[in-house]
Write an enzyme that holds these catalytic residues in place. Structure first.
Site, mmCIF file in Angstrom:
data_model
loop_
_atom_site.group_PDB
_atom_site.id
_atom_site.type_symbol
_atom_site.label_atom_id
_atom_site.label_comp_id
_atom_site.label_asym_id
_atom_site.label_seq_id
_atom_site.Cartn_x
_atom_site.Cartn_y
_atom_site.Cartn_z
ATOM 1 N N LYS A 46 0.843 -1.194 0.000
ATOM 2 C CA LYS A 46 0.000 0.000 0.000
ATOM 3 C C LYS A 46 0.882 1.249 0.000
ATOM 4 O O LYS A 46 2.098 1.178 0.179
ATOM 5 C CB LYS A 46 -0.909 -0.004 1.225
ATOM 6 C CG LYS A 46 -0.177 0.099 2.556
ATOM 7 C CD LYS A 46 -1.129 0.091 3.734
ATOM 8 C CE LYS A 46 -0.367 0.248 5.049
ATOM 9 N NZ LYS A 46 -1.269 0.323 6.212
ATOM 10 N N TYR A 275 17.225 31.256 5.818
ATOM 11 C CA TYR A 275 16.184 32.103 6.390
ATOM 12 C C TYR A 275 16.331 32.235 7.904
ATOM 13 O O TYR A 275 16.544 31.255 8.611
ATOM 14 C CB TYR A 275 14.808 31.524 6.089
ATOM 15 C CG TYR A 275 14.429 31.545 4.624
ATOM 16 C CD1 TYR A 275 14.401 32.732 3.901
ATOM 17 C CD2 TYR A 275 14.093 30.370 3.976
ATOM 18 C CE1 TYR A 275 14.043 32.748 2.559
ATOM 19 C CE2 TYR A 275 13.730 30.362 2.638
ATOM 20 C CZ TYR A 275 13.708 31.560 1.929
ATOM 21 O OH TYR A 275 13.356 31.565 0.604
#
EC number: 5.1.1.1
Length: 390
Positions: A46, A275
């Site tokens: 899955k 940043y």
């Protein structure tokens, strides 16, 4: 080696990659088969094979002796069929309104968790003229997906009638452990007992199951007494340990995520990076830019906390991880890192590189989440593997 782009078919060179070792998949299935004893192994593929590629993993697992495949949704099962995988596959999670007709036409087994789902399955069988191979998904205490004790007898009676009419073939009874990663937890035995009682109740009402299965990866590796007729491992197929505190069980991690360095540049003491300037160079040093970021599954929460391996040596990330890139500190003095060298974000750990488990511990999560996270511009490539049943 084969390459499968995750997002686009026309690719520039030197993108980040998730390299999948199909020989490791085969090895892990062999380990699981040894632990399973006489029980069969269903390889769970899955979520696109836990991020490893469902079709490629399915083929490798089947070639290594997995008896069948498991997925969450009908759509995942149909994708395997479109890719030519013909082995038995079971789908067990269905949103309301799921049309089971395509599943029946593609010979996909369906697990039902309610009388409503079973009614929808019968409707699809009537429209297609196909006999549905059905498994009952039972809730034995996880309180998630599955038919509960109160509704189970009515579903069994409906199964018996439908089987008598030739609309369905009753295949299996399955459930899922709540404490599989804690093998000695007493609730594992409670769930096994409840599942056994549900199988007996069905038998008393004229319904027998060919296969009963409960065990996930940790139970498959530690609780042979819970194997029933089949075990249903997921994460262990991919080589990640389901119980880190108990070691690796001889499993081999199949995924290596790496990205070529795109720039190497010197900075001076006092220069700050990325940043918010959360990191400042204390001495003159050299930085390397790695063009992969949180849009590709490099968790922003790892900023200033993780390392990569380049040419066999570890280097720390410095500054915030950005959407598309992050920076590592190569240290002062001469460096042996050049543009184009691979930065290994995580891998098996056999050459000293970080592992998915390392990331999981830094993020206070599980290795399942780590290996299913690579996305965006990361390209999946494959090594190893050989032909076999599909």
């Amino acid at each position: 080696m084969t390459t499968t782009p995750t997002m686009t078919q026309k690719l520039p060179q030197a993108l980040p990659t998730a390299s999948i070792d199909l020989d490791a998949i085969a090895h892990n299935v062999a380990v699981l088969r040894e632990h399973a004893g006489p029980a069969a192994v269903m390889a769970v593929v899955k979520a696109d094979g836990y991020g490893h590629g469902a079709t490629q993993v399915a083929r490798a697992a089947l070639a290594a002796g997995a008896a069948e495949l498991g997925v969450a949704t009908v759509g995942e099962a149909l994708a395997l069929r479109r890719d030519g995988v013909t082995a038995r596959v079971l789908a067990w999670l269905h949103p309301p309104g799921t049309d089971f007709a395509p599943a029946l036409l593609a010979d996909v087994d369906v697990a039902v968790s309610s009388l409503r789902q079973f009614t929808d399955l019968l409707d699809a069988a009537g429209r297609t003229g196909r006999t549905a191979d059905v498994t009952v998904k039972a809730d034995t205490g996880l309180s998630r997906n599955g038919v509960g004790e109160a509704d189970y007898p009515a579903l069994v009676d409906a199964l018996r009638r439908a089987a008598s009419d030739g609309a369905v073939r009753v295949r299996g009874l399955m459930s899922h452990l709540a404490h599989g990663d804690d093998p000695e937890h007493p609730f594992n035995d409670v769930q096994a007992r409840r599942l056994t009682e549900m199988a007996k109740l069905a038998g008393a009402r004229g319904v027998s199951y060919d296969v009963v299965h409960l065990s996930n990866s940790p139970a498959a590796l530690t609780r042979p007494d819970l194997a029933f007729d089949m075990v249903r491992p997921g994460i262990a197929v991919y080589g990640q340990t389901p119980i880190p505190q108990r070691g690796d069980f001889g499993l081999r991690p199949a995924m290596t995520v790496k990205c070529p360095v795109s720039a190497v540049r010197p900075v001076r003491a006092g220069d700050a990076v990325s940043y918010g300037h959360t990191w400042t160079a204390q001495t003159d040093t050299t930085l390397a830019l790695v063009p992969a970021g949180y849009a590709d599954g490099v968790f922003r929460a790892l900023s200033n906390r993780f390392e990569v391996s380049i040419n066999g040596r570890r280097y720390p990330n410095v500054g915030r991880i950005c959407m598309d890139q992050f920076v590592v500190d190569l240290g002062p003095g001469p460096v042996d890192v050049a543009e184009g060298d691979d930065a290994i974000l995580f891998g098996p750990g056999t050459d000293g590189e970080p592992t998915a488990q390392d990331w999981a511990e830094l993020l206070d999560t599980i290795n399942y989440e780590v290996v299913t996270s690579p996305r965006g511009r990361i390209v999946r490539t494959y090594v190893g593997g050989k032909g076999g049943p599909q």
